[in-house]
Design a protein around this motif. Structure first.
Motif, PDB file in Angstrom:
ATOM      1  N   VAL A   1      33.463  60.044  40.197  1.00 50.43           N
ATOM      2  CA  VAL A   1      33.810  58.661  39.873  1.00 50.43           C
ATOM      3  C   VAL A   1      35.302  58.533  39.625  1.00 50.43           C
ATOM      4  CG1 VAL A   1      33.579  56.851  38.136  1.00 50.43           C
ATOM      5  CG2 VAL A   1      31.545  58.001  39.001  1.00 50.43           C
ATOM      6  N   ALA A   2      35.865  59.511  38.895  1.00 48.41           N
ATOM      7  CA  ALA A   2      37.300  59.467  38.614  1.00 48.41           C
ATOM      8  C   ALA A   2      38.106  59.545  39.905  1.00 48.41           C
ATOM      9  CB  ALA A   2      37.667  60.624  37.680  1.00 48.41           C
ATOM     10  N   GLY A   3      37.656  60.382  40.835  1.00 48.02           N
ATOM     11  CA  GLY A   3      38.359  60.507  42.106  1.00 48.02           C
ATOM     12  C   GLY A   3      38.311  59.240  42.921  1.00 48.02           C
ATOM     13  N   ILE A   4      37.140  58.616  42.966  1.00 45.32           N
ATOM     14  CA  ILE A   4      36.987  57.378  43.735  1.00 45.32           C
ATOM     15  C   ILE A   4      37.782  56.246  43.103  1.00 45.32           C
ATOM     16  CG2 ILE A   4      35.312  55.629  44.455  1.00 45.32           C
ATOM     17  CD1 ILE A   4      33.278  57.923  44.634  1.00 45.32           C
ATOM     18  N   GLN A   5      37.761  56.200  41.782  1.00 45.04           N
ATOM     19  CA  GLN A   5      38.508  55.152  41.089  1.00 45.04           C
ATOM     20  C   GLN A   5      40.008  55.317  41.336  1.00 45.04           C
ATOM     21  OE1 GLN A   5      37.945  55.002  36.841  1.00 45.04           O
ATOM     22  NE2 GLN A   5      38.377  52.813  36.787  1.00 45.04           N
ATOM     23  N   ALA A   6      40.466  56.556  41.349  1.00 47.01           N
ATOM     24  CA  ALA A   6      41.879  56.818  41.608  1.00 47.01           C
ATOM     25  C   ALA A   6      42.244  56.419  43.034  1.00 47.01           C
ATOM     26  CB  ALA A   6      42.181  58.298  41.378  1.00 47.01           C
ATOM     27  N   MET A   7      41.327  56.684  43.976  1.00 48.98           N
ATOM     28  CA  MET A   7      41.574  56.316  45.374  1.00 48.98           C
ATOM     29  C   MET A   7      41.691  54.803  45.514  1.00 48.98           C
ATOM     30  SD  MET A   7      39.281  57.183  48.753  1.00 48.98           S
ATOM     31  CE  MET A   7      37.888  56.212  48.150  1.00 48.98           C
ATOM     32  N   ASP A   8      40.814  54.080  44.856  1.00 48.53           N
ATOM     33  CA  ASP A   8      40.865  52.622  44.926  1.00 48.53           C
ATOM     34  C   ASP A   8      42.133  52.085  44.274  1.00 48.53           C
ATOM     35  OD1 ASP A   8      39.364  50.212  45.699  1.00 48.53           O
ATOM     36  OD2 ASP A   8      39.365  49.796  43.551  1.00 48.53           O
ATOM     37  N   ASP A   9      42.514  52.724  43.173  1.00 47.66           N
ATOM     38  CA  ASP A   9      43.700  52.284  42.447  1.00 47.66           C
ATOM     39  C   ASP A   9      44.957  52.510  43.276  1.00 47.66           C
ATOM     40  OD1 ASP A   9      45.035  51.367  39.998  1.00 47.66           O
ATOM     41  OD2 ASP A   9      45.781  53.417  39.863  1.00 47.66           O
ATOM     42  N   ILE A  10      45.047  53.680  43.944  1.00 44.55           N
ATOM     43  CA  ILE A  10      46.239  53.983  44.736  1.00 44.55           C
ATOM     44  C   ILE A  10      46.318  53.085  45.964  1.00 44.55           C
ATOM     45  CG2 ILE A  10      45.357  55.748  46.333  1.00 44.55           C
ATOM     46  CD1 ILE A  10      48.559  56.055  44.260  1.00 44.55           C
ATOM     47  N   LYS A  11      45.162  52.708  46.516  1.00 47.35           N
ATOM     48  CA  LYS A  11      45.155  51.807  47.670  1.00 47.35           C
ATOM     49  C   LYS A  11      45.735  50.440  47.293  1.00 47.35           C
ATOM     50  CE  LYS A  11      42.014  49.537  50.921  1.00 47.35           C
ATOM     51  NZ  LYS A  11      40.605  49.348  51.331  1.00 47.35           N
ATOM     52  N   LYS A  12      45.358  49.940  46.117  1.00 43.34           N
ATOM     53  CA  LYS A  12      45.876  48.645  45.666  1.00 43.34           C
ATOM     54  C   LYS A  12      47.380  48.720  45.399  1.00 43.34           C
ATOM     55  CE  LYS A  12      41.497  47.204  43.559  1.00 43.34           C
ATOM     56  NZ  LYS A  12      40.769  46.924  42.300  1.00 43.34           N
ATOM     57  N   LYS A  13      47.810  49.811  44.770  1.00 45.26           N
ATOM     58  CA  LYS A  13      49.233  49.955  44.456  1.00 45.26           C
ATOM     59  C   LYS A  13      50.070  50.086  45.725  1.00 45.26           C
ATOM     60  CE  LYS A  13      48.633  51.987  39.872  1.00 45.26           C
ATOM     61  NZ  LYS A  13      48.815  53.193  39.026  1.00 45.26           N
ATOM     62  N   LEU A  14      49.546  50.814  46.723  1.00 47.48           N
ATOM     63  CA  LEU A  14      50.272  50.975  47.976  1.00 47.48           C
ATOM     64  C   LEU A  14      50.405  49.634  48.686  1.00 47.48           C
ATOM     65  CD1 LEU A  14      51.648  52.812  50.009  1.00 47.48           C
ATOM     66  CD2 LEU A  14      49.396  53.294  51.016  1.00 47.48           C
ATOM     67  N   SER A  15      49.340  48.823  48.634  1.00 51.15           N
ATOM     68  CA  SER A  15      49.404  47.492  49.255  1.00 51.15           C
ATOM     69  C   SER A  15      50.461  46.632  48.582  1.00 51.15           C
ATOM     70  CB  SER A  15      48.035  46.816  49.172  1.00 51.15           C
ATOM     71  OG  SER A  15      47.082  47.520  49.932  1.00 51.15           O
ATOM     72  N   ASP A  16      50.522  46.693  47.241  1.00 56.50           N
ATOM     73  CA  ASP A  16      51.536  45.932  46.505  1.00 56.50           C
ATOM     74  C   ASP A  16      52.942  46.431  46.847  1.00 56.50           C
ATOM     75  OD1 ASP A  16      49.545  44.454  45.319  1.00 56.50           O
ATOM     76  OD2 ASP A  16      49.474  45.682  43.494  1.00 56.50           O
ATOM     77  N   PHE A  17      53.074  47.757  47.001  1.00 58.14           N
ATOM     78  CA  PHE A  17      54.376  48.346  47.313  1.00 58.14           C
ATOM     79  C   PHE A  17      54.863  47.925  48.695  1.00 58.14           C
ATOM     80  CE2 PHE A  17      56.640  51.884  49.390  1.00 58.14           C
ATOM     81  CZ  PHE A  17      57.768  51.967  48.574  1.00 58.14           C
ATOM     82  N   LEU A  18      53.950  47.827  49.648  1.00 60.68           N
ATOM     83  CA  LEU A  18      54.313  47.513  51.033  1.00 60.68           C
ATOM     84  C   LEU A  18      54.525  46.017  51.276  1.00 60.68           C
ATOM     85  CD1 LEU A  18      51.890  49.884  52.969  1.00 60.68           C
ATOM     86  CD2 LEU A  18      54.359  50.148  52.722  1.00 60.68           C
ATOM     87  N   ARG A  19      53.985  45.181  50.396  1.00 61.56           N
ATOM     88  CA  ARG A  19      54.040  43.739  50.638  1.00 61.56           C
ATOM     89  C   ARG A  19      55.466  43.225  50.811  1.00 61.56           C
ATOM     90  NH1 ARG A  19      51.056  42.376  46.795  1.00 61.56           N
ATOM     91  NH2 ARG A  19      49.117  42.403  47.997  1.00 61.56           N
ATOM     92  N   PRO A  20      56.426  43.598  49.946  1.00 64.71           N
ATOM     93  CA  PRO A  20      57.795  43.088  50.152  1.00 64.71           C
ATOM     94  C   PRO A  20      58.399  43.509  51.484  1.00 64.71           C
ATOM     95  CG  PRO A  20      57.540  43.994  47.939  1.00 64.71           C
ATOM     96  CD  PRO A  20      56.314  44.389  48.712  1.00 64.71           C
ATOM     97  N   PHE A  21      58.085  44.733  51.940  1.00 68.09           N
ATOM     98  CA  PHE A  21      58.582  45.184  53.239  1.00 68.09           C
ATOM     99  C   PHE A  21      58.013  44.311  54.351  1.00 68.09           C
ATOM    100  CE2 PHE A  21      59.107  48.907  50.581  1.00 68.09           C
ATOM    101  CZ  PHE A  21      60.274  49.495  51.039  1.00 68.09           C
ATOM    102  N   ALA A  22      56.705  44.023  54.255  1.00 61.56           N
ATOM    103  CA  ALA A  22      56.055  43.220  55.288  1.00 61.56           C
ATOM    104  C   ALA A  22      56.608  41.804  55.313  1.00 61.56           C
ATOM    105  CB  ALA A  22      54.545  43.195  55.052  1.00 61.56           C
ATOM    106  N   GLU A  23      56.842  41.227  54.115  1.00 60.33           N
ATOM    107  CA  GLU A  23      57.344  39.861  54.045  1.00 60.33           C
ATOM    108  C   GLU A  23      58.757  39.758  54.604  1.00 60.33           C
ATOM    109  OE1 GLU A  23      56.921  38.952  49.942  1.00 60.33           O
ATOM    110  OE2 GLU A  23      54.753  38.524  50.084  1.00 60.33           O
ATOM    111  N   ALA A  24      59.542  40.835  54.416  1.00 56.00           N
ATOM    112  CA  ALA A  24      60.922  40.825  54.904  1.00 56.00           C
ATOM    113  C   ALA A  24      61.040  41.360  56.324  1.00 56.00           C
ATOM    114  CB  ALA A  24      61.815  41.652  53.975  1.00 56.00           C
TER     115      ALA A  24
END
Length: 367
Positions: free
Chosen positions: A321-344
């Motif tokens: 469960v901890a591993g899956i939760q971490a995977m989901d968390d990192i996916k959301k953070k990566l999407s947030d990190f990439l959003r400014p690059f995509a917008e620009a």
């Protein structure tokens, strides 16, 4: 890793997710046992007693088992978590129903060699690199909706190697076999033989040509045990001829169900063809829909939730469960990190991704 724009990266990830959902489009959250007898996709579990399980249980309860996809079966009730299941994995017999004791299995289920992973009249295992063309009997009352090689439909050999060699040499479909695109349904010689008088009546009906596209002979021959190149003796030839049976399969034209319904409505209720279509095989004329599982949706279930449901008991639950939760968390953070690059419209460089992950390593883990 080469430089790639954020929008391209996101597009690639979306394409991969779309492909995955194309292969697994339904939300595997519901066991169909309580729904009773259904026409539904069935998977044979060869590790738990040659049982048949529904789509959801094949993913949630038997993901680490040896499964054989049988596609649809009529009138089948899921066996997962019933007394037919021989082995238990984890706390529950069925992880979706969460039953601590095995439930009563359905008495209406029919089992065949398919539940042992064998198919066709040659009794072989399915080989994806060879058996790309197999046809299922739409009647299935005698053969239990068996899947057949085209070469086996034409002729049964004593040795299965003949069938496989013929499939390869003829590019899966023998040259004398009717074109697959020119018929909609197939009824095997076993089912035709069981209801021979019914099909005799159908073939003699004045509208038979509107229903039947092809009548295909099936010859049962007795092959000599010698070399395949060895010329058979006269006595063997006579034996083969004397043991040839006049069996046949039929191919049904597109829209055969509507024509069969019209034929039935013009018959007397005591007519054997009427009784067959009304009581024995009504699915040939009436809509026989396949059970529809709820479709999966990004809005309905997160990576964490889906992963939690799909956990196998071979892993420690807290760790998984901890591993899956971490995977989901990192996916959301990566999407947030990439959003400014995509917008620009900027390019994401390798060092940007590396810095992102290094930054995550330095942050304290959420509890």
């Amino acid at each position: 890793m080469s430089d790639i724009s954020a929008s391209e990266y996101i597009s690639q990830q979306n394409a991969l997710e779309d492909e995955a959902r194309g292969l697994m489009p339904w939300n595997p959250s519901h066991c169909t046992y309580a729904d009773g007898s259904l026409r539904q996709p069935i998977f044979a579990c060869l590790d738990c007693g040659e049982i048949g399980v529904c789509y959801s249980c094949s993913i949630q309860c038997h993901a680490d088992c040896h499964l054989e996809e049988l596609f649809t079966k009529r009138g089948f009730t899921c066996d997962c978590g019933t007394e037919r299941q021989e082995s238990k994995k984890g706390e529950f017999w069925c992880h979706l129903r969460q039953n601590l004791d095995r439930d009563v299995p359905s008495l209406s289920n029919r089992y065949s060699q398919n539940f042992k992973g064998l198919f066709c009249d040659c009794h072989n295992k399915y080989k994806a690199d060879i058996d790309s063309t197999m046809i299922q009997c739409v009647l299935g009352l005698e053969c239990n909706e068996e899947w057949y090689h085209c070469c086996c439909i034409l002729k049964k050999h004593d040795h299965a190697r003949h069938c496989l060699q013929s499939a390869i040499q003829n590019n899966q479909v023998p040259s004398e076999f009717p074109a697959i695109d020119y018929f909609e349904g197939f009824i095997c010689w076993k089912c035709v033989s069981r209801y021979f008088t019914v099909f005799q009546a159908l073939m003699s009906h004045h509208r038979s040509s509107d229903v039947i596209a092809h009548k295909v002979a099936h010859l049962t021959t007795f092959e000599p045990l010698g070399s395949e190149d060895e010329a058979p003796s006269l006595s063997k030839k006579r034996k083969r001829d004397s043991n040839t049976e006049q069996l046949f399969s039929i191919m049904l034209k597109s829209g055969y169900d509507k024509v069969l319904l019209e034929i039935k409505e013009d018959l007397e209720k005591t007519d054997k063809l009427y009784v067959f279509l009304q009581d024995i095989a009504p699915f040939l004329i009436n809509d026989d829909p396949v059970y529809e599982f709820p479709e999966d949706s990004d809005n309905d279930i997160s990576t964490y939730e889906l992963g939690t449901k799909a956990l196998n008991t071979s892993l420690d639950r807290d760790t998984a469960v901890a591993g899956i939760q971490a995977m989901d968390d990192i996916k959301k953070k990566l999407s947030d990190f990439l959003r400014p690059f995509a917008e620009a419209g900027e390019v994401v460089k390798e060092e940007d991704i590396r810095n992102f992950f290094e930054l995550q390593k330095g942050k304290p883990k959420n509890k």
